[in-house]
Structure formats: C-alpha cells, structure tokens
Design an enzyme around this catalytic site. Sequence first.
Site, PDB file in Angstrom:
ATOM      1  N   SER A   1      24.739  -1.291  -4.159  1.00  0.00           N
ATOM      2  CA  SER A   1      24.480  -1.796  -2.821  1.00  0.00           C
ATOM      3  C   SER A   1      25.807  -1.959  -2.064  1.00  0.00           C
ATOM      4  CB  SER A   1      23.703  -3.122  -2.923  1.00  0.00           C
ATOM      5  OG  SER A   1      23.201  -3.531  -1.674  1.00  0.00           O
TER       6      SER A   1
ATOM      7  N   ASP B   1      14.303   3.606  -2.108  1.00  0.00           N
ATOM      8  CA  ASP B   1      15.310   2.587  -1.771  1.00  0.00           C
ATOM      9  C   ASP B   1      15.727   2.743  -0.308  1.00  0.00           C
ATOM     10  OD1 ASP B   1      17.439   0.844  -1.576  1.00  0.00           O
ATOM     11  OD2 ASP B   1      18.555   1.679  -3.265  1.00  0.00           O
TER      12      ASP B   1
ATOM     13  N   HIS C   1      15.299  -0.979  -4.478  1.00  0.00           N
ATOM     14  CA  HIS C   1      16.741  -1.249  -4.423  1.00  0.00           C
ATOM     15  C   HIS C   1      17.186  -2.157  -5.564  1.00  0.00           C
ATOM     16  CE1 HIS C   1      20.670  -1.505  -2.614  1.00  0.00           C
ATOM     17  NE2 HIS C   1      20.622  -2.825  -2.582  1.00  0.00           N
TER      18      HIS C   1
END
Length: 286
Positions: free
Chosen positions: A151, A206, A268
């Site tokens: 991320s 995601d 995610h």
Amino acid sequence: MFFSKLVMAALAATVLAEKTPVTPLLLANFERYAAFASAAYSSDCANPPFNSTVVRYINDVPTDTQATLFRDDIAQQFIISFRGTSDIQDFVTDLDQVLVPCVAQGIQCPTCLCWQGYLIQYNAVANTVKSAIDAGLLQYPGYSLVVTGHSMGGALASLAAASLDGQGLPLIAYTYGQPRTGNQAYANLIDSAFNGTMYRLTHTNDGVPQIPAQSDGYRHHSREYWQSDDPPTIENTFQCQGQEPSDCNQSEPGYGIGNGGIGINAAHLSYFGISTGNPLDPNAAC
C-alpha cells in the site's frame, strides 16, 4: 463489417495473450516477500518471517514513517520493508497527492514528479535507511538487498528503490497494492533503472492501485503481476505487459482504464494468502 469485427477480436485476443502465467519460483518469491511486507505493520515482530532477524526498526515520529530492516541468514539477504497506512497521520499523507519534483538522494531526474506526501515520508527516513543497510552490508558483504512494502509502503518502497539504486546499491523490489506514485517521467525512470527487477503486485479488484487517477498526472511503472483469484496459483497469477495494462487489475468490474478507483477494499488487505495491513490483524506475519 464482419471482417472489421474479426480484426478487432483478433487484436483483443492478442492483448489478452500478452498476460502470461508466472513460474513456480516467481510465485514462491511473491509469497515470501508478501510476508515481509505484512511484517512491517508490526512494531514488535516476535517471529519474523522465514526465521529472519529484525536488525532495526526505523520510525520517524513527526511523519509517522515506519520501516523494518530484516536479515535472512539462510537466503543471505537484507530485506527493508516499509509499513503501509496504519493511522490518522498516514491517512493525511495519503491525501497529500500533489505532484512535486521528485527530489531525493540518488534520484537524478529533473522531469520526475512524485506524490508529495510519500516523498516527504521517504526523505524523513532516507538517511537512516541507507545507513542501516550500509552497516549491514559492511558486516555481511556477500548479502543481497530486497526492498518491499504494501500500500503506502509500496509507494515508499518504489521511492526507496529508485533512491538506493541511484546511490549504487543493487537490489530487487516487490511492491504490493502500490498506488500510483509519480508521473510519466517517474514511471519511465523506474522502468529504465529496473529492467525486470521491480515487481508490482496486484490482487483481484484491489482498488488502491487505481489511485490517484491518470487524469491527475499519475502513471504506473511496468511489471505488474496480477493475482486474479484466490488462492494464488501459477495458473491465476500473471505477468502483465506495459505501464497501465487494461487486462489485469484494471480489468475488474467497476474500473475505468486508469480512473474510477475505489481505494481500500477487502482485496487490498490480503496478498498471496497473507493478511496484510488489516487493522484487525496487525501482527499477521509475526
């Protein structure tokens, strides 16, 4: 008209054919470094992945930037892993999406622009990260270097890789659920510096890799590898072609090409079977 449709279908098939399954070795590496990316979310990793050792926790309090340096004596590697979004300060950084000159040690690219919030974060720990790695490689001169993160940590890993490579440190990088980090020039810089040694991993639908939008001046660098389904296998994990492939993560329903991303979703928070960045499971890999 019929001939035109046949041509269009053939072209579409050619584009889809560019997406190729990965090898067992690549899949094993993706799973391995996903564990290290997950472990960076822990500030006290009691059981580091693959029997590695935590060399140092790096934390800049004002910017809340955190990274962990691991040493794996079996693989003879140092792994520097950057933590992703974890608290309010990180969300503030996530929103600081202005593109600014990508000025960091080792990055020589006058036209490169990067996400301002992430650039501030990386520069806050850049010297400490470099010093810790240098000290480790001095003590273990035959060890290799891997950079990873998930991320926000994936964006920081991208910046760190460019910076460290520019300072003469050979490395391989794996990013997971990385948002777009810079402009076209930055994407080109990464592609030219890492010819096959920068892996950008995405997972099903995601939404984070879809932000910020290309219309805001952002562009992904190449080497996307997409896990299209769960559990991860060599049959459903693909190498994708180009900087913004439309037949991988961007092909999922609800996404326009380069736009319309929804940010953090369930996909995610899990990469290659490992809980990653889930606030309900912050010590997943430790």
